[in-house]
Motif scaffolding. Structure first.
Motif, mmCIF file in Angstrom:
data_model
loop_
_atom_site.group_PDB
_atom_site.id
_atom_site.type_symbol
_atom_site.label_atom_id
_atom_site.label_comp_id
_atom_site.label_asym_id
_atom_site.label_seq_id
_atom_site.Cartn_x
_atom_site.Cartn_y
_atom_site.Cartn_z
ATOM 1 N N ARG A 42 172.147 -12.914 61.216
ATOM 2 C CA ARG A 42 172.212 -11.465 61.043
ATOM 3 C C ARG A 42 172.202 -11.074 59.574
ATOM 4 N NH1 ARG A 42 176.722 -9.525 65.546
ATOM 5 N NH2 ARG A 42 175.483 -10.076 67.399
ATOM 6 N N ASP A 43 172.908 -11.846 58.737
ATOM 7 C CA ASP A 43 172.933 -11.537 57.311
ATOM 8 C C ASP A 43 171.553 -11.699 56.694
ATOM 9 O OD1 ASP A 43 175.612 -11.072 57.563
ATOM 10 O OD2 ASP A 43 176.233 -13.029 56.795
ATOM 11 N N LEU A 44 170.836 -12.757 57.085
ATOM 12 C CA LEU A 44 169.493 -12.963 56.553
ATOM 13 C C LEU A 44 168.553 -11.842 56.993
ATOM 14 C CD1 LEU A 44 169.007 -16.820 57.030
ATOM 15 C CD2 LEU A 44 169.651 -15.582 54.964
ATOM 16 N N ARG A 45 168.662 -11.429 58.254
ATOM 17 C CA ARG A 45 167.831 -10.328 58.731
ATOM 18 C C ARG A 45 168.143 -9.045 57.957
ATOM 19 N NH1 ARG A 45 168.653 -11.703 65.117
ATOM 20 N NH2 ARG A 45 166.824 -13.063 65.389
ATOM 21 N N ALA A 46 169.417 -8.844 57.644
ATOM 22 C CA ALA A 46 169.814 -7.647 56.902
ATOM 23 C C ALA A 46 169.184 -7.631 55.518
ATOM 24 C CB ALA A 46 171.335 -7.587 56.797
ATOM 25 N N LEU A 47 169.236 -8.749 54.808
ATOM 26 C CA LEU A 47 168.655 -8.806 53.465
ATOM 27 C C LEU A 47 167.156 -8.538 53.489
ATOM 28 C CD1 LEU A 47 169.353 -11.065 50.515
ATOM 29 C CD2 LEU A 47 167.039 -11.107 51.422
ATOM 30 N N VAL A 48 166.449 -9.191 54.376
ATOM 31 C CA VAL A 48 164.999 -9.017 54.454
ATOM 32 C C VAL A 48 164.653 -7.576 54.815
ATOM 33 C CG1 VAL A 48 162.916 -9.686 55.708
ATOM 34 C CG2 VAL A 48 164.549 -11.439 54.979
ATOM 35 N N ALA A 49 165.404 -6.988 55.739
ATOM 36 C CA ALA A 49 165.121 -5.612 56.146
ATOM 37 C C ALA A 49 165.322 -4.640 55.001
ATOM 38 C CB ALA A 49 166.020 -5.226 57.326
ATOM 39 N N VAL A 50 166.402 -4.805 54.222
ATOM 40 C CA VAL A 50 166.654 -3.909 53.091
ATOM 41 C C VAL A 50 165.590 -4.106 52.013
ATOM 42 C CG1 VAL A 50 168.265 -3.320 51.233
ATOM 43 C CG2 VAL A 50 169.125 -3.775 53.546
ATOM 44 N N ALA A 51 165.223 -5.363 51.762
ATOM 45 C CA ALA A 51 164.206 -5.639 50.747
ATOM 46 C C ALA A 51 162.869 -5.016 51.129
ATOM 47 C CB ALA A 51 164.059 -7.143 50.549
ATOM 48 N N GLU A 52 162.505 -5.098 52.399
ATOM 49 C CA GLU A 52 161.220 -4.561 52.848
ATOM 50 C C GLU A 52 161.241 -3.038 52.942
ATOM 51 O OE1 GLU A 52 160.493 -6.572 56.512
ATOM 52 O OE2 GLU A 52 159.701 -8.391 55.545
ATOM 53 N N ALA A 53 162.376 -2.467 53.338
ATOM 54 C CA ALA A 53 162.443 -1.009 53.498
ATOM 55 C C ALA A 53 162.731 -0.291 52.189
ATOM 56 C CB ALA A 53 163.524 -0.656 54.526
ATOM 57 N N GLY A 54 163.394 -0.976 51.237
ATOM 58 C CA GLY A 54 163.762 -0.335 49.973
ATOM 59 C C GLY A 54 164.809 0.741 50.169
ATOM 60 N N SER A 55 165.532 0.651 51.280
ATOM 61 C CA SER A 55 166.504 1.690 51.599
ATOM 62 C C SER A 55 167.479 1.148 52.629
ATOM 63 C CB SER A 55 165.790 2.924 52.167
ATOM 64 O OG SER A 55 166.691 3.774 52.843
ATOM 65 N N PHE A 56 168.778 1.394 52.393
ATOM 66 C CA PHE A 56 169.779 0.995 53.373
ATOM 67 C C PHE A 56 169.652 1.829 54.648
ATOM 68 C CE2 PHE A 56 171.600 -1.395 50.007
ATOM 69 C CZ PHE A 56 172.482 -2.304 50.568
ATOM 70 N N THR A 57 169.321 3.095 54.485
ATOM 71 C CA THR A 57 169.221 3.977 55.649
ATOM 72 C C THR A 57 168.099 3.521 56.575
ATOM 73 O OG1 THR A 57 170.074 5.843 54.362
ATOM 74 C CG2 THR A 57 168.880 6.355 56.404
ATOM 75 N N ARG A 58 166.899 3.298 55.991
ATOM 76 C CA ARG A 58 165.762 2.890 56.824
ATOM 77 C C ARG A 58 165.979 1.500 57.411
ATOM 78 N NH1 ARG A 58 162.998 5.542 52.598
ATOM 79 N NH2 ARG A 58 162.585 3.562 51.512
ATOM 80 N N ALA A 59 166.575 0.593 56.625
ATOM 81 C CA ALA A 59 166.838 -0.760 57.131
ATOM 82 C C ALA A 59 167.846 -0.716 58.275
ATOM 83 C CB ALA A 59 167.344 -1.655 56.003
ATOM 84 N N ALA A 60 168.872 0.123 58.152
ATOM 85 C CA ALA A 60 169.867 0.239 59.222
ATOM 86 C C ALA A 60 169.227 0.760 60.499
ATOM 87 C CB ALA A 60 171.000 1.164 58.775
ATOM 88 N N GLN A 61 168.311 1.715 60.378
ATOM 89 C CA GLN A 61 167.616 2.234 61.554
ATOM 90 C C GLN A 61 166.765 1.140 62.215
ATOM 91 O OE1 GLN A 61 165.476 5.524 59.838
ATOM 92 N NE2 GLN A 61 167.220 6.950 60.042
ATOM 93 N N ARG A 62 166.092 0.341 61.395
ATOM 94 C CA ARG A 62 165.248 -0.727 61.921
ATOM 95 C C ARG A 62 166.080 -1.762 62.670
ATOM 96 N NH1 ARG A 62 161.667 -4.114 57.698
ATOM 97 N NH2 ARG A 62 160.867 -2.000 57.313
#
Length: 312
Positions: free
Chosen positions: A6-26
């Motif tokens: 889960r932590d690895l998925r979180a990092l990749v999602a934030v890096a790709e989205a450039g936003s905590f908000t968009r990554a959290a939604q994804r």
């Protein structure tokens, strides 16, 4: 602190989205929960991975260097999880089976084809051997399941399904037995016999059955392989007694197959596993296919594997 999926998925999602908000939604998380995961990851790594301000989120130099490595780790971990789930659900794996040659050459090929249609990622390891070796391979866990012949008395083996395999006479078309309507013990005892070698499950049945007659038997030869026995019969050395399911019994056009009018000429057969061992899910699925195929095979099909289910 260890890294988790889960932590690895979180990092990749934030890096790709450039936003905590968009990554959290994804990821279908709340933003505070995602922030906790990133902090946990940074604590595990021992370095800051993102620079944050009110407008955007950017990887730090350390984060940029780690991102390809963590992406690869995430990919590898997801592959392991997917493969583990497939194994657990019986969607992949290797079926290790030891079985009688008669079964390997008759019912088994069609079962494998059907199984591969249902489970394309399944693989097979097949050992076609005599019954005593089938039992030994299952005991030693070199095979997960076995289709064996003879009574199963080994306390280390658990019988999953059991039944019988009929034996028949194979003789030249011009032989006196070929012209008889019924063949009994006395008929067999008076004919030269080509019998499979001692120690095989077929020979054990034949010896026990012929033991009921007190006449001296004329055993011409004792080959190991059924095809050799058939060849000896073709050569005129005598008649042989083999399982009706053996393809060898119909391998020679000049020979005929005759039923034996005596109830003792049946070989017990059983599907076994090692007692106390859990079968792989895919192997359990294959055992059910074996049971269904054997239950459906009867005299009207020209087959002799007729199984009676035993529920442990």
């Amino acid at each position: 602190m260890d890294l988790n999926l889960r932590d690895l998925r979180a990092l990749v999602a934030v890096a790709e989205a450039g936003s905590f908000t968009r990554a959290a939604q994804r990821l279908h998380l709340s933003q505070p929960a995602l922030t906790v995961q990133i902090r946990r990851l940074e604590e595990a790594v021992g370095a800051r991975l993102f620079d944050r301000n009110s407008r955007n989120v950017a990887l730090t130099p350390t984060g940029r260097e780690l991102l390809p490595l963590l992406r690869k780790s995430l990919h590898d971990m997801e592959n392991v999880l997917r493969d583990a789930r497939a194994l657990g659900q019986g969607e992949s794996g290797t079926i290790r089976i030891a079985c009688l040659p008669t079964f390997a050459a008759s019912v088994l090929p069609e079962l494998i084809i059907g199984m591969k249609r249902e489970v394309p990622r399944v693989a097979f390891q097949i050992r076609d051997v005599v019954a005593s070796t089938v039992n030994a391979l299952v005991r030693s866990e070199e095979a997960d399941i076995g289709l064996t012949g003879g009574e199963v008395a080994d306390p280390l083996l658990e019988v999953l399904h059991a039944g019988v395999d009929r034996l028949v006479v194979v003789c030249p078309r011009e032989h006196a037995l070929a012209k008889k309507r019924h063949i009994g013990l006395k008929d067999l005892a008076r004919a030269p016999l080509v019998l499979t070698a001692p120690g095989t499950s077929v020979r054990a049945v034949v010896d026990a059955a012929l033991g009921e007659t007190r006449e001296a038997l004329d055993i011409a030869c004792e080959p190991t392989y059924m095809m050799t026995a058939v060849a000896m019969v073709r050569g005129g050395l005598g008649v042989t007694i083999l399982p009706e399911t053996a393809r060898e019994v119909r391998a020679e056009p000049g020979l005929v197959v005759k039923p034996i009018d005596h109830p003792a000429f049946v070989r017990p057969i059983a599907v076994v596993k090692k007692r106390g061992r859990t079968l792989p899910a895919v192997t359990g699925r294959f055992v059910e296919r074996m049971r269904e195929a054997m239950d459906a095979t009867g005299p009207q099909d020209g087959g002799a594997f007729r199984m009676t289910v035993i529920r442990p």
